[in-house]
Motif scaffolding. Structure first.
Motif, mmCIF file in Angstrom:
data_model
loop_
_atom_site.group_PDB
_atom_site.id
_atom_site.type_symbol
_atom_site.label_atom_id
_atom_site.label_comp_id
_atom_site.label_asym_id
_atom_site.label_seq_id
_atom_site.Cartn_x
_atom_site.Cartn_y
_atom_site.Cartn_z
ATOM 1 N N ARG A 336 -97.698 -27.334 -21.177
ATOM 2 C CA ARG A 336 -99.193 -27.530 -19.984
ATOM 3 C C ARG A 336 -99.513 -26.140 -20.016
ATOM 4 N NH1 ARG A 336 -97.428 -32.403 -17.913
ATOM 5 N NH2 ARG A 336 -97.281 -31.568 -16.189
ATOM 6 N N ALA A 337 -98.667 -25.485 -19.414
ATOM 7 C CA ALA A 337 -99.183 -24.072 -19.127
ATOM 8 C C ALA A 337 -99.176 -22.837 -20.226
ATOM 9 C CB ALA A 337 -97.339 -23.441 -18.391
ATOM 10 N N VAL A 338 -98.079 -22.863 -21.335
ATOM 11 C CA VAL A 338 -98.676 -22.227 -22.091
ATOM 12 C C VAL A 338 -99.978 -22.323 -22.960
ATOM 13 C CG1 VAL A 338 -96.293 -21.448 -22.233
ATOM 14 C CG2 VAL A 338 -97.185 -23.145 -23.528
ATOM 15 N N GLU A 339 -100.555 -23.449 -22.837
ATOM 16 C CA GLU A 339 -101.508 -24.083 -23.893
ATOM 17 C C GLU A 339 -102.864 -23.575 -22.840
ATOM 18 O OE1 GLU A 339 -100.742 -28.686 -26.186
ATOM 19 O OE2 GLU A 339 -101.267 -28.421 -23.546
ATOM 20 N N ALA A 340 -101.996 -23.537 -21.498
ATOM 21 C CA ALA A 340 -103.310 -23.440 -20.816
ATOM 22 C C ALA A 340 -104.084 -21.866 -20.596
ATOM 23 C CB ALA A 340 -103.399 -23.513 -19.376
ATOM 24 N N LEU A 341 -102.348 -20.956 -20.376
ATOM 25 C CA LEU A 341 -102.912 -19.338 -20.811
ATOM 26 C C LEU A 341 -103.405 -18.898 -22.196
ATOM 27 C CD1 LEU A 341 -99.402 -18.169 -19.661
ATOM 28 C CD2 LEU A 341 -101.094 -18.292 -18.170
ATOM 29 N N THR A 342 -103.193 -19.473 -23.151
ATOM 30 C CA THR A 342 -103.943 -19.535 -24.178
ATOM 31 C C THR A 342 -105.937 -19.783 -24.717
ATOM 32 O OG1 THR A 342 -101.469 -19.736 -26.183
ATOM 33 C CG2 THR A 342 -103.508 -19.368 -27.193
ATOM 34 N N ALA A 345 -106.623 -17.315 -22.439
ATOM 35 C CA ALA A 345 -106.658 -15.823 -23.282
ATOM 36 C C ALA A 345 -108.261 -15.980 -24.089
ATOM 37 C CB ALA A 345 -106.048 -15.481 -23.646
ATOM 38 N N VAL A 346 -108.623 -17.165 -24.973
ATOM 39 C CA VAL A 346 -109.117 -17.452 -26.321
ATOM 40 C C VAL A 346 -110.485 -16.839 -25.234
ATOM 41 C CG1 VAL A 346 -110.060 -18.501 -28.080
ATOM 42 C CG2 VAL A 346 -107.405 -18.033 -27.494
ATOM 43 N N ALA A 347 -110.801 -17.832 -24.779
ATOM 44 C CA ALA A 347 -111.820 -18.471 -23.893
ATOM 45 C C ALA A 347 -112.510 -16.329 -23.079
ATOM 46 C CB ALA A 347 -112.448 -19.351 -23.098
ATOM 47 N N LYS A 348 -112.037 -15.677 -22.981
ATOM 48 C CA LYS A 348 -111.884 -14.387 -22.404
ATOM 49 C C LYS A 348 -111.780 -13.007 -23.144
ATOM 50 C CE LYS A 348 -110.833 -15.317 -17.933
ATOM 51 N NZ LYS A 348 -109.736 -15.173 -16.834
ATOM 52 N N GLY A 349 -112.269 -13.921 -24.787
ATOM 53 C CA GLY A 349 -111.986 -12.656 -26.068
ATOM 54 C C GLY A 349 -110.680 -12.273 -26.414
ATOM 55 N N ALA A 350 -110.108 -13.121 -26.909
ATOM 56 C CA ALA A 350 -108.722 -12.693 -27.644
ATOM 57 C C ALA A 350 -108.479 -13.489 -28.498
ATOM 58 C CB ALA A 350 -107.053 -13.424 -26.625
ATOM 59 N N LYS A 351 -108.232 -13.132 -29.836
ATOM 60 C CA LYS A 351 -107.882 -13.480 -31.205
ATOM 61 C C LYS A 351 -106.328 -14.056 -31.254
ATOM 62 C CE LYS A 351 -108.890 -12.696 -36.186
ATOM 63 N NZ LYS A 351 -108.874 -11.459 -37.069
ATOM 64 N N VAL A 352 -106.419 -15.339 -31.662
ATOM 65 C CA VAL A 352 -105.510 -15.944 -32.107
ATOM 66 C C VAL A 352 -104.998 -15.151 -33.653
ATOM 67 C CG1 VAL A 352 -103.766 -17.409 -33.079
ATOM 68 C CG2 VAL A 352 -105.939 -17.486 -30.546
ATOM 69 N N ARG A 353 -103.563 -14.377 -33.756
ATOM 70 C CA ARG A 353 -103.423 -13.896 -35.670
ATOM 71 C C ARG A 353 -102.741 -15.118 -35.743
ATOM 72 N NH1 ARG A 353 -104.793 -8.232 -35.629
ATOM 73 N NH2 ARG A 353 -103.710 -9.166 -37.872
ATOM 74 N N THR A 354 -101.725 -15.677 -35.205
ATOM 75 C CA THR A 354 -101.211 -16.852 -35.808
ATOM 76 C C THR A 354 -100.616 -17.416 -34.577
ATOM 77 O OG1 THR A 354 -99.140 -17.176 -37.045
ATOM 78 C CG2 THR A 354 -98.968 -15.460 -35.091
ATOM 79 N N GLY A 355 -100.490 -18.495 -34.695
ATOM 80 C CA GLY A 355 -99.961 -19.746 -33.002
ATOM 81 C C GLY A 355 -100.935 -20.167 -33.012
ATOM 82 N N GLY A 356 -101.031 -20.147 -32.084
ATOM 83 C CA GLY A 356 -101.928 -20.936 -31.052
ATOM 84 C C GLY A 356 -101.983 -22.114 -29.869
ATOM 85 N N GLU A 357 -101.036 -23.203 -30.792
ATOM 86 C CA GLU A 357 -100.871 -24.205 -30.301
ATOM 87 C C GLU A 357 -99.653 -25.529 -30.887
ATOM 88 O OE1 GLU A 357 -103.666 -26.004 -33.271
ATOM 89 O OE2 GLU A 357 -102.586 -25.503 -35.470
ATOM 90 N N ARG A 358 -100.277 -26.746 -29.728
ATOM 91 C CA ARG A 358 -98.959 -26.815 -30.046
ATOM 92 C C ARG A 358 -98.708 -28.012 -31.275
ATOM 93 N NH1 ARG A 358 -97.992 -32.240 -25.539
ATOM 94 N NH2 ARG A 358 -96.156 -33.263 -26.603
ATOM 95 N N LEU A 359 -97.307 -27.702 -31.694
ATOM 96 C CA LEU A 359 -97.273 -28.327 -33.037
ATOM 97 C C LEU A 359 -97.200 -29.993 -32.916
ATOM 98 C CD1 LEU A 359 -93.737 -26.664 -34.357
ATOM 99 C CD2 LEU A 359 -96.723 -26.264 -34.629
#
Length: 482
Positions: A336-342, A345-359
């Motif tokens: 839950r913590a890494v999902e929230a951090l990701t 970051a995305v909500a504040k403009g970050a771009k996911v280059r790979t990954g970014g989600e639970r499998l």
């Protein structure tokens, strides 16, 4: 309840006997790759903790007075058992913590090396004779501090407890260790090695329980003389304050948020490969894990491409499966913590280059994740991610990069990549960290100290400094008979 025949029966070890908690209370232990129950760990009562502390007093007297050569031989025997049982220990570790089997068995073998180092180094805990007045013999002695209360987390189920156990027993102390209730099986197997090697009853005691209750009781118990803790900064502050209130010394190895600076003259491909390899070890659940990547703007594109390639080459799965190089996160909390951090970051403009989600599978799996365009106010830039997330941030001036690297209250590990000796010396001088690696992302070694500065703790583990906290210095002035 699902059980596994490879998983050990869980018991506490007090005064040389394996036992359940006095109240019969237990907590389930889950396999993070399947979410199945492996077993139930017993939880200590206050009476159990009192028995353990009192056993440590008796055990200390016996172990302290055991000749150092005999203590060393016993500890080397325990190390031999750790190596011979490393596959069994590693399998238990993978079942309860999730890391790949090869990684887990390697951890079991490494802790045997740490034990041998500490056992041998204790034979060099020299005092000295000081020239003094005629008729007076003035000496300085180094002696064990006494019973130790130690607390360790779940991310290194063998390495965490062994750092405390090896140093305490090598120095001649006894110890009551509360290992993690999420990874108790590994601790049980470790302690059995010491039991089978002949460590006397009471010198080593293993308990489990509700963390806040166990720590408060053992820190306040009059028997304990040293508090040793590895874990988060907030908990470390609470425990060190409690120890301070009792005027007891403490050893604190706390969290970090390790910056990586890739300088303008670095090889971006080599730097990306080495940094990515370190980032995804243990699914990023390492207090020294590289976690903020500050890359010179001229190298950012090439570095990012290679880092993404390395992340996408990681094979995620059950650590018992052949070819897996990264297992699940250890528990639902971390997921839950890494999902929230990701998401932040995305909500504040970050771009996911790979990954970014639970499998999409059972277990606590999160894809290796690389983010670019991460804003300074994203939580990921100030909170230790303790997961497989890598934010890549450009810089143009090395001074600015160092200021950003040092801007957080943490100071455990830091990493730098450069081809310049002068720049490497500047990084050495200006990084605020207790551990620094240049042109690689190396881990701990037995022969050198590890520890933090600032909010990342104090005291050192490993190397000749590793026994300091477990020894007291006594001045002895002896007036010789006339």
């Amino acid at each position: 309840m699902t059980t596994n025949h490879d998983y050990p029966t869980l018991r506490m070890y007090i005064a040389g006997e394996w036992c359940e908690g006095g109240a019969g209370s237990t907590a389930p232990v889950l396999n993070p790759a399947t979410e199945e129950v492996l077993g139930h760990v017993p939880l200590a009562t206050v009476a159990d903790l009192d028995r353990a502390a009192e056993a440590a007093v008796t055990g200390f007297a016996a172990w302290r007075d055991t000749p150092v050569a005999e203590r060393t031989a016993i500890l080397h025997q325990a190390a031999d058992l750790l190596v011979s049982r490393s596959d069994e220990i590693g399998r238990t570790m993978t079942l309860e913590q999730g890391k790949p089997l090869r990684e887990a068995s390697g951890e079991a073998r490494r802790v045997a090396g740490a034990l041998r180092w500490d056992a041998d180094d204790a034979r060099r805990a020299y005092g000295r004779v000081i020239p003094s007045e005629e008729g007076t013999l003035l000496t300085v002695r180094r002696q064990p501090v006494g019973p130790v209360a130690a607390f360790t987390p779940w991310n290194f189920p063998a390495g965490g407890p062994m750092r405390k156990i090896a140093a305490a027993l090598s120095a001649g102390c006894s110890i009551v260790i509360k290992a993690s209730e999420e990874t108790p099986g590994t601790a049980v197997r470790l302690v059995r090695c010491f039991e089978d090697a002949g460590v006397p009853a009471g010198a080593l005691n293993l308990v489990f329980g509700e963390p806040a209750e166990v720590s408060a009781h053992l820190i306040g118990h009059p028997a304990t003389r040293l508090i040793a803790f590895t874990g988060s900064v907030p908990v470390g502050k609470l425990l060190s304050a409690a120890a301070g209130a009792e005027m007891k010394p403490s050893l604190m190895e706390l969290g970090g948020h390790a910056p990586v600076i890739v300088c303008e003259d670095a090889d971006p491909v080599a730097a990306a490969r080495r940094a990515a390899a370190a980032k995804f070890v243990n699914a990023g659940q390492v207090c020294t894990s590289p976690s903020r990547f500050l890359v010179h703007e001229s190298l950012l594109e090439e570095f990012t491409e290679e880092f993404v390639r390395a992340a996408e080459a990681v094979v995620v799965g059950d650590g018992l499966d052949e070819g897996v190089t990264m297992g699940p996160l250890a528990n639902e909390r971390r997921l839950r913590a890494v999902e929230a951090l990701t998401a932040d970051a995305v909500a504040k403009g970050a771009k996911v280059r790979t990954g970014g989600e639970r499998l999409d599978r059972p277990g606590y799996f999160f894809a290796p994740t690389v983010l670019t365009g991460v804003s300074d106010d994203a939580a990921l830039m100030s909170e230790e991610p303790f997961g497989p997330i890598a934010p890549l941030v450009p810089f143009s001036d090395l001074g600015d990069a160092l200021r950003l690297a040092n801007s957080l209250p943490y100071g455990l590990a830091a990493y730098g990549f450069t081809r310049s000796t002068a720049t490497a010396e500047r990084l050495t001088r200006e990084f605020e960290a207790g551990i620094l690696s240049i042109n690689h992302c190396g881990g701990s070694v037995h022969e050198a100290p590890s520890g933090g500065v600032k909010a990342s703790g104090y005291g050192r583990e490993g190397g000749p400094e590793g026994l300091d906290a477990y020894l007291v210095t006594k001045r002895v002035s002896h007036l010789l008979a006339g």
